[in-house]
Write an enzyme that holds these catalytic residues in place. Sequence first.
Site, mmCIF file in Angstrom:
data_model
loop_
_atom_site.group_PDB
_atom_site.id
_atom_site.type_symbol
_atom_site.label_atom_id
_atom_site.label_comp_id
_atom_site.label_asym_id
_atom_site.label_seq_id
_atom_site.Cartn_x
_atom_site.Cartn_y
_atom_site.Cartn_z
ATOM 1 N N ASP A 60 1.654 -0.532 0.134
ATOM 2 C CA ASP A 60 0.892 -1.599 0.784
ATOM 3 C C ASP A 60 -0.401 -1.012 1.370
ATOM 4 O OD1 ASP A 60 0.945 -4.430 1.188
ATOM 5 O OD2 ASP A 60 1.134 -4.069 3.320
ATOM 6 N N ASP A 99 4.459 0.383 -4.387
ATOM 7 C CA ASP A 99 3.221 0.810 -3.712
ATOM 8 C C ASP A 99 3.508 0.961 -2.222
ATOM 9 O OD1 ASP A 99 3.249 -2.333 -4.212
ATOM 10 O OD2 ASP A 99 2.407 -1.953 -2.234
HETATM 11 N N1 LIG Z 1 2.245 -4.577 -1.225
HETATM 12 C C1 LIG Z 1 2.803 -5.721 -1.631
HETATM 13 N N2 LIG Z 1 2.613 -6.853 -0.914
HETATM 14 C C2 LIG Z 1 3.201 -8.003 -1.322
HETATM 15 N N3 LIG Z 1 3.952 -8.121 -2.417
HETATM 16 C C3 LIG Z 1 4.150 -7.021 -3.150
HETATM 17 N N4 LIG Z 1 4.851 -6.827 -4.269
HETATM 18 C C4 LIG Z 1 4.759 -5.540 -4.602
HETATM 19 N N5 LIG Z 1 3.981 -4.879 -3.720
HETATM 20 C C5 LIG Z 1 3.587 -5.775 -2.796
#
Ligand SMILES: Nc1ncnc2[nH]cnc12
Length: 298
Positions: free
Chosen positions: A216, A214
């Site tokens: 974030d 992703d």
């Molecule tokens: N955006 C994110 N923040 C923290 N841990 C994660 N693991 C996978 N994506 C994450």
Amino acid sequence: MYSGKSRHWHIGVIGGSGLSGGIELENAQEIAVSSPFGEPSGPVVQGRIGNVRFTFLARHGQGHRIPPSRINYRANIDVLKRCRVTDILSLSAIGSLREEIAPGTFVTPDQFIDRTEGRERSFFDTGLVTHVSIADPVCPRLAGTAAQAARNAGAAVHEGGCYLAMEGPQFSTRAESRMYRAWGADVIGMTAMPEARLAREAELPYALLGMATDYDAWREEDAGVEASDIIAVMKSNVDLARRAVRELALLLPEVREPSAIDTALDNAVITSPAMRDPKLVARLDAVAGRLLFPDVEE
Ligand SMILES: Nc1ncnc2[nH]cnc12
Ligand SMILES: CSC[C@H]1O[C@H](OP(=O)(O)O)[C@H](O)[C@@H]1O
């Protein structure tokens, strides 16, 4: 008891989100190993891929039971050392803080920023004061081989970069996400610290093969991260991750040449022998056996 490393590779694999089901190993055997540092995340599974031995441990336990803040990182690393692994490969889901690290990309970070709080971050304590260097917290040899292995498996790979370890369990606010980018972090997760610190204290070369799931929370146009989305992306990546581990076994040379990390404690222990706490020393039979029990034969 532990007194030195094998000339043959024995890779400890810590499987994170989406990988609790393990990796494919020949002659796989599950064993429970106990640790003086408490309960590890679960039993380990040992087996081989070709000539390389593997010991697998599910970081969050079977069925992803344990949140990042409650993982007993010390017991996990101690148990892997007790199993006599020579090196550790961490498989992790990560968020991307850079446009060019698109979800689906595999990443081998070489630096960490630690924003975790309240986790046990050292095997050492009063009675055995020890300061290891973690200036370069990742083993370049293992990380480079893991990156090539992921490429051979068909993954898009980004080598290097800085992993921001956050406490969680909530994901970051947009302001935090933007701040981490300004700090120079490239990817984000909740587990590599204190895992990497403890691996260094245990003289185990550590590398992380992260799978970006992703972007974030820093991209205005995107909605925030959802755990279910991460798991869905990881499900589609699991086979690729398993293939990467198989390719790693093929790439590793037959003989494991020693690494400087194998002796990381040599200049790190400060407390004079007469003043060491015998109880603490006894708990460190696996982690620091090479140094503390040099005369004990295996
Ligand atoms: N955006 C994110 N923040 C923290 N841990 C994660 N693991 C996978 N994506 C994450
Ligand atoms: C399931 S979403 C957040 C979770 O995923 C990552 O775990 P791991 O590093 O063990 O793959 C992240 O660090 C969080 O723990």
